[in-house]
Enzyme design. Structure first.
Site, mmCIF file in Angstrom:
data_model
loop_
_atom_site.group_PDB
_atom_site.id
_atom_site.type_symbol
_atom_site.label_atom_id
_atom_site.label_comp_id
_atom_site.label_asym_id
_atom_site.label_seq_id
_atom_site.Cartn_x
_atom_site.Cartn_y
_atom_site.Cartn_z
ATOM 1 C CD GLU A 1 36.860 84.769 37.390
ATOM 2 O OE1 GLU A 1 37.631 85.707 37.131
ATOM 3 O OE2 GLU A 1 37.050 83.998 38.338
ATOM 4 C CD GLU B 1 37.032 78.986 40.981
ATOM 5 O OE1 GLU B 1 37.376 79.968 41.670
ATOM 6 O OE2 GLU B 1 37.168 78.955 39.749
HETATM 7 O O1 9MR Z 1 43.654 80.347 43.651
HETATM 8 C C1 9MR Z 1 44.221 80.982 42.505
HETATM 9 C C2 9MR Z 1 45.429 81.807 42.901
HETATM 10 O O2 9MR Z 1 46.466 80.981 43.400
HETATM 11 C C3 9MR Z 1 45.927 82.600 41.699
HETATM 12 O O3 9MR Z 1 46.962 83.473 42.109
HETATM 13 C C4 9MR Z 1 44.790 83.393 41.067
HETATM 14 C C5 9MR Z 1 45.223 84.101 39.797
HETATM 15 O O4 9MR Z 1 45.504 83.168 38.783
HETATM 16 O O5 9MR Z 1 43.708 82.526 40.752
HETATM 17 C C6 9MR Z 1 43.176 81.868 41.859
HETATM 18 O O6 9MR Z 1 42.075 81.069 41.445
HETATM 19 C C7 9MR Z 1 40.977 81.789 40.895
HETATM 20 C C8 9MR Z 1 40.341 80.918 39.844
HETATM 21 O O7 9MR Z 1 41.296 80.549 38.878
HETATM 22 C C9 9MR Z 1 39.175 81.624 39.178
HETATM 23 N N1 9MR Z 1 38.221 82.075 40.155
HETATM 24 C C10 9MR Z 1 38.750 82.848 41.265
HETATM 25 C C11 9MR Z 1 39.880 82.071 41.944
HETATM 26 C C12 9MR Z 1 40.376 82.800 43.180
HETATM 27 O O8 9MR Z 1 40.921 84.032 42.826
#
Ligand code: 9MR
Length: 335
Positions: A138, A245
């Site tokens: 990102e 994802e």
């Molecule tokens: O699913 C993840 C959630 O449990 C966490 O709180 C969050 C912050 O670390 O990250 C979520 O996963 C993200 C992923 O790492 C990167 N792309 C977006 C995902 C959804 O927010």
């Protein structure tokens, strides 16, 4: 709605074995609560959170590998691949990384050294089990003319922080496939930014092998046309593509209802049709797309519960809260 009660449930990973790996994001709880489902239908996993910087090196030099180790062992004992997520991100990175003892921002050389040490430690530990890494996550802005998201990595190191991360990762594990991973990847403006970034890396001979399309989608957005165009555009760079994802929220952007305790029948019908169309496109690009990972496995657990609307549950996957196949599942396996 069609009923399939008399049909045996085919294994998703087997149906797609000549197309893509089928993955799920997991955490310490779900490898227990979803163990049977995962073993039956998935041949790849990603740590939803347990390999992020904050989770794995909360304090300088103090590594907390326990949960990540459990996930790696789960992958190994089930013969699953393991995607690494994620090394360099603006989010979930502890403050100490960017600060000196007096709380001032560190200089470029110090931050590069910390980046390198982190990458070496984490990639070194999972050399045997992790076949690919989301090296940078990102890094591109969603809107506006700027290409690079403003982050401390960018502020302190400069634009070459991205290529440095890939170079360090390649040194740490020359066998690992290295990915750039982002969301809103099918949005035409952001797509062009991601394309530009990755192309500039390739032009500089930076070791990068793939693009991760996060694919956090809903029932109507992004359009099928935008999805197809994005895949073609990224594929034209000659890299591998992974959907990293995938989930299909049953709520459209403006739908802020919090009263539903179960998905409305029309939501499930639309979702099934959506999965049907999406997988049709994905199969068309099987030469470029090698892996499809859902950001979860079944509707009993999703990060979309409470996000972005507090107090709202969501049902984004192919399997319901009891791990039973939904209409969406049948639309994906019957082609
Ligand atoms: O699913 C993840 C959630 O449990 C966490 O709180 C969050 C912050 O670390 O990250 C979520 O996963 C993200 C992923 O790492 C990167 N792309 C977006 C995902 C959804 O927010």
């Amino acid at each position: 709605m069609t009923t399939h009660t008399s049909l045996e449930v085919p294994s998703l990973k087997k149906v797609y074995e000549n197309y893509f790996d089928i993955g799920a994001a997991v955490n310490f709880q779900t490898i227990m609560t979803q163990r049977t489902l995962l073993a039956q239908h998935f041949n790849s996993i990603t740590a939803e959170n347990d390999m992020k910087f904050k989770n794995i090196q909360p304090y300088e030099g103090q590594f907390t590998f326990e949960k990540a180790d459990e996930l790696a062992a789960f992958a190994q004992s089930n013969g699953m691949k393991l995607r690494g997520h994620t090394l360099i991100w603006h989010n979930q990175t502890p403050e100490w990384v960017f600060q000196d003892v007096s709380g001032e921002l560190v200089d470029r050389e110090t931050l590069l050294q910390r980046m390198k040490d982190h990458i070496n430690a984490v990639m070194g530990r999972y050399k045997e089990t992790i076949f690919c890494w989301d090296v940078v996550n990102e890094a591109v802005t969603d809107e506006g003319p700027e290409l690079y998201r403003p982050t401390k990595w960018l502020e302190i190191i400069g634009e070459d922080y991205i290529e440095k991360a890939f170079e360090f990762a390649h040194e740490a594990d020359p066998e690992a496939l290295l990915f750039y991973n982002d969301y809103n990847e099918s949005n035409p403006q952001k797509r062009e930014k991601i394309y530009k970034l990755v192309k500039s890396l390739i032009d500089k001979s930076v070791p990068i092998h793939g693009i991760g399309l996060q694919a956090h989608w809903n029932l109507v957005n992004p359009s099928l046309e935008d999805i197809r165009t994005a895949i073609e555009r990224y594929a034209s760079l000659g890299l591998k593509l992974h959907l990293t994802e995938l989930d299909v929220s049953v709520f459209n952007h403006d739908d802020k209802r919090t009263d539903l305790t179960e998905p409305a029948p029309e939501m499930l019908e639309m979702q099934a049709e959506r999965y049907h169309q999406v997988f049709h496109i994905l199969r068309d690009y099987r030469d470029s797309i090698t892996s499809i990972t859902f950001w979860g496995a079944a509707d009993d657990y999703t990060w979309l519960n409470d996000f972005p609307v507090k107090g709202r549950k969501n049902w984004p996957f192919l399997f319901d809260e009891n791990h039973q196949p939904k209409e969406s599942f049948w639309k994906v396996v019957q082609f």
